[in-house]
Write a protein that holds these residues in place. Structure first.
Motif, PDB file in Angstrom:
ATOM      1  N   ARG A  47     -14.642   0.302 -22.131  1.00 23.10           N
ATOM      2  CA  ARG A  47     -13.921  -0.701 -21.332  1.00 23.10           C
ATOM      3  C   ARG A  47     -14.560  -0.805 -19.949  1.00 23.10           C
ATOM      4  O   ARG A  47     -15.141   0.143 -19.451  1.00 23.10           O
ATOM      5  N   ILE A  48     -14.379  -1.953 -19.331  1.00 21.22           N
ATOM      6  CA  ILE A  48     -14.845  -2.139 -17.967  1.00 21.22           C
ATOM      7  C   ILE A  48     -14.138  -1.111 -17.074  1.00 21.22           C
ATOM      8  O   ILE A  48     -12.956  -0.834 -17.259  1.00 21.22           O
ATOM      9  N   ASN A  49     -14.870  -0.534 -16.143  1.00 18.75           N
ATOM     10  CA  ASN A  49     -14.355   0.561 -15.314  1.00 18.75           C
ATOM     11  C   ASN A  49     -13.717   0.021 -14.030  1.00 18.75           C
ATOM     12  O   ASN A  49     -14.252   0.178 -12.933  1.00 18.75           O
ATOM     13  N   LEU A  50     -12.566  -0.631 -14.185  1.00 15.54           N
ATOM     14  CA  LEU A  50     -11.832  -1.140 -13.030  1.00 15.54           C
ATOM     15  C   LEU A  50     -11.161   0.022 -12.315  1.00 15.54           C
ATOM     16  O   LEU A  50     -10.639   0.930 -12.969  1.00 15.54           O
ATOM     17  N   VAL A  51     -11.164  -0.013 -10.981  1.00 15.35           N
ATOM     18  CA  VAL A  51     -10.522   1.046 -10.202  1.00 15.35           C
ATOM     19  C   VAL A  51      -9.794   0.449  -9.004  1.00 15.35           C
ATOM     20  O   VAL A  51     -10.185  -0.594  -8.480  1.00 15.35           O
ATOM     21  N   THR A  52      -8.744   1.136  -8.593  1.00 17.50           N
ATOM     22  CA  THR A  52      -8.097   0.827  -7.328  1.00 17.50           C
ATOM     23  C   THR A  52      -8.852   1.589  -6.243  1.00 17.50           C
ATOM     24  O   THR A  52      -9.695   2.447  -6.545  1.00 17.50           O
TER      25      THR A  52
ATOM     26  N   LEU B 194     -14.430  -1.890  -8.022  1.00 18.48           N
ATOM     27  CA  LEU B 194     -13.262  -1.854  -7.146  1.00 18.48           C
ATOM     28  C   LEU B 194     -12.538  -3.191  -7.201  1.00 18.48           C
ATOM     29  O   LEU B 194     -13.131  -4.241  -6.956  1.00 18.48           O
ATOM     30  N   MET B 195     -11.259  -3.135  -7.536  1.00 22.34           N
ATOM     31  CA  MET B 195     -10.443  -4.343  -7.615  1.00 22.34           C
ATOM     32  C   MET B 195      -9.591  -4.464  -6.363  1.00 22.34           C
ATOM     33  O   MET B 195      -8.970  -3.489  -5.941  1.00 22.34           O
ATOM     34  N   PRO B 196      -9.559  -5.633  -5.774  1.00 24.86           N
ATOM     35  CA  PRO B 196      -8.696  -5.815  -4.605  1.00 24.86           C
ATOM     36  C   PRO B 196      -7.232  -5.741  -5.027  1.00 24.86           C
ATOM     37  O   PRO B 196      -6.895  -6.000  -6.186  1.00 24.86           O
ATOM     38  N   ALA B 197      -6.375  -5.411  -4.092  1.00 23.87           N
ATOM     39  CA  ALA B 197      -4.937  -5.389  -4.373  1.00 23.87           C
ATOM     40  C   ALA B 197      -4.501  -6.805  -4.728  1.00 23.87           C
ATOM     41  O   ALA B 197      -5.016  -7.780  -4.166  1.00 23.87           O
ATOM     42  N   PRO B 198      -3.570  -6.939  -5.659  1.00 26.24           N
ATOM     43  CA  PRO B 198      -3.100  -8.280  -6.020  1.00 26.24           C
ATOM     44  C   PRO B 198      -2.528  -9.000  -4.798  1.00 26.24           C
ATOM     45  O   PRO B 198      -1.860  -8.400  -3.962  1.00 26.24           O
ATOM     46  N   THR B 199      -2.804 -10.298  -4.708  1.00 23.37           N
ATOM     47  CA  THR B 199      -2.318 -11.087  -3.571  1.00 23.37           C
ATOM     48  C   THR B 199      -1.044 -11.847  -3.911  1.00 23.37           C
ATOM     49  O   THR B 199      -0.399 -12.398  -3.037  1.00 23.37           O
ATOM     50  N   SER B 200      -0.694 -11.878  -5.185  1.00 24.52           N
ATOM     51  CA  SER B 200       0.494 -12.597  -5.627  1.00 24.52           C
ATOM     52  C   SER B 200       1.263 -11.740  -6.619  1.00 24.52           C
ATOM     53  O   SER B 200       0.660 -10.983  -7.379  1.00 24.52           O
TER      54      SER B 200
ATOM     55  N   VAL C  25       2.407 -13.186 -11.508  1.00 31.19           N
ATOM     56  CA  VAL C  25       2.146 -12.681 -12.858  1.00 31.19           C
ATOM     57  C   VAL C  25       1.565 -11.279 -12.762  1.00 31.19           C
ATOM     58  O   VAL C  25       0.923 -10.915 -11.778  1.00 31.19           O
ATOM     59  N   VAL C  26       1.780 -10.500 -13.799  1.00 38.56           N
ATOM     60  CA  VAL C  26       1.317  -9.112 -13.841  1.00 38.56           C
ATOM     61  C   VAL C  26      -0.205  -9.078 -13.877  1.00 38.56           C
ATOM     62  O   VAL C  26      -0.839  -9.800 -14.657  1.00 38.56           O
ATOM     63  N   ALA C  27      -0.789  -8.234 -13.011  1.00 40.41           N
ATOM     64  CA  ALA C  27      -2.243  -8.060 -12.957  1.00 40.41           C
ATOM     65  C   ALA C  27      -2.562  -6.599 -12.644  1.00 40.41           C
ATOM     66  O   ALA C  27      -1.675  -5.802 -12.319  1.00 40.41           O
ATOM     67  N   PHE C  28      -3.839  -6.286 -12.720  1.00 39.47           N
ATOM     68  CA  PHE C  28      -4.316  -4.944 -12.372  1.00 39.47           C
ATOM     69  C   PHE C  28      -3.841  -4.604 -10.955  1.00 39.47           C
ATOM     70  O   PHE C  28      -3.952  -5.416 -10.047  1.00 39.47           O
ATOM     71  N   GLY C  29      -3.296  -3.411 -10.785  1.00 42.07           N
ATOM     72  CA  GLY C  29      -2.831  -2.956  -9.483  1.00 42.07           C
ATOM     73  C   GLY C  29      -1.352  -3.171  -9.240  1.00 42.07           C
ATOM     74  O   GLY C  29      -0.787  -2.605  -8.307  1.00 42.07           O
ATOM     75  N   HIS C  30      -0.712  -3.971 -10.062  1.00 41.20           N
ATOM     76  CA  HIS C  30       0.724  -4.210  -9.906  1.00 41.20           C
ATOM     77  C   HIS C  30       1.552  -3.053 -10.453  1.00 41.20           C
ATOM     78  O   HIS C  30       1.135  -2.361 -11.379  1.00 41.20           O
ATOM     79  N   THR C  31       2.739  -2.906  -9.870  1.00 43.95           N
ATOM     80  CA  THR C  31       3.768  -2.055 -10.454  1.00 43.95           C
ATOM     81  C   THR C  31       4.742  -2.996 -11.142  1.00 43.95           C
ATOM     82  O   THR C  31       5.217  -3.959 -10.531  1.00 43.95           O
TER      83      THR C  31
ATOM     84  N   ARG D 228       2.631   1.465 -12.761  1.00 41.67           N
ATOM     85  CA  ARG D 228       1.563   0.770 -12.027  1.00 41.67           C
ATOM     86  C   ARG D 228       0.359   0.700 -12.950  1.00 41.67           C
ATOM     87  O   ARG D 228      -0.001   1.693 -13.596  1.00 41.67           O
ATOM     88  N   ILE D 229      -0.282  -0.443 -13.008  1.00 38.46           N
ATOM     89  CA  ILE D 229      -1.444  -0.636 -13.871  1.00 38.46           C
ATOM     90  C   ILE D 229      -2.702  -0.318 -13.064  1.00 38.46           C
ATOM     91  O   ILE D 229      -2.969  -0.962 -12.045  1.00 38.46           O
TER      92      ILE D 229
END
Length: 160
Positions: A27-32, A85-91, A94-100, A114-115
């Motif tokens: 899988r793609i290595n997305l990180v906070t 590195l994924m930026p924190a969600p701005t909205s 809808v559910v996205a990476f970084g949301h609780t 939290r995703i």
């Protein structure tokens, strides 16, 4: 000590030091931001442990003590190298990476997770991998949506 015994000891030590690589997901290595820092900290700890093991005088003990840190250095170096590195969600629409996400299960239980990235995920600390079945079911959904997870229904209560 006979030469045969010394060779046996070295062969034994060598077999103990050949550890299989830690599996790396495809899988793609997305990180906070916190996840990236955790990977860097884990890499530094593994490098320190490897350096300490390399200071040992006894070659067989050095091999034994360096096996795990060497494997971990390879793993964490690769995870840091491939981290996106994924930026924190701005909205919170809808559910996205970084949301609780807080949801209610069809059995009445309410849960929040939290995703996050794979290495950062720890369900006992309310975080799940973006590749987990729950996260995959929730991503892209909004408050009030009901998603199916196998035979279970989850209703999204909040996104933050």
């Amino acid at each position: 000590m006979s030469v045969a015994f010394a060779k046996e000891e070295s062969a034994e030590a060598a077999s103990e030091t050949i550890l299989p690589a830690r599996p790396i997901s495809d899988r793609i290595n997305l990180v906070t931001q916190a996840g990236l820092q955790m990977l860097k900290d884990d890499l530094a700890r593994a490098q320190q442990a490897l350096e300490a093991a390399n200071l040992l005088e006894d070659v067989n003990e050095r091999r034994r003590q360096s096996a795990v840190p060497m494997r971990d250095v390879r793993y964490f170096a690769e995870r840091v190298r491939t981290a996106q590195l994924m930026p924190a969600p701005t909205s919170n629409e809808v559910v996205a990476f970084g949301h609780t996400v807080t949801f209610e299960r069809d059995d009445g239980r309410t849960q929040s997770f939290r995703i996050v990235g794979e290495d950062e995920a720890n369900p006992s600390r309310a975080s799940i991998s973006h590749g987990s079945p729950v996260a995959l079911a929730l991503i892209g959904k909004a408050v009030g949506d009901i998603v199916m997870l196998g035979q279970r229904e989850l209703e999204i209560l909040s996104i933050s």
